[in-house]
Design a protein around this motif. Sequence first.
Motif: not given
Length: 145
Positions: A28-36, A98-109, A113-115
């Motif tokens: 799940v962690f690997t498919i929910t991020t745009p990078y592999k 854990q997935v939600i925390v990653f995207y919250l991190f992405e949103w507030v920084t 992160v995904v790039s």
Amino acid sequence: MLGQLVYVLNFLAYLAVTIPILAVGIFVFTITTPYKEFDLIKQGAQTDDPKKMAAAKAASHDLGGKIIGLAIVLASAVYHSVNLWDLVIWGIVGMVFQVIVFYLFEWVTPFKVVSEIPNGNVSVGIFASRLSIAAGLLMAALISY
């Protein structure tokens, strides 16, 4: 001796549920991020290109932190669960958060992160890792009855 066998069977039952939850979590962690992550790690191991090597380090920190965070939640779930279904439910909750925390991190920084991780920003990977571990610790503490 038979009394111990019951405990060993209980251990094996919980292990048989926990390991697949962890494996599903990694998937799940690997498919929910745009990078592999695994591709970045593999490319970094097969090159002398500093950027690809840094991207591999950043991705491994990020994914490793998520795995540790989920493992901490699962350890608490094993300890607190009243049965195997309870463990499954808490494992899924931990995975989702854990997935939600990653995207919250992405949103507030102020950066993406995904790039940053595929571009080899190891600091972002380490920070994301520590955030996932902290989230796992907090979620683990929240599991109670």
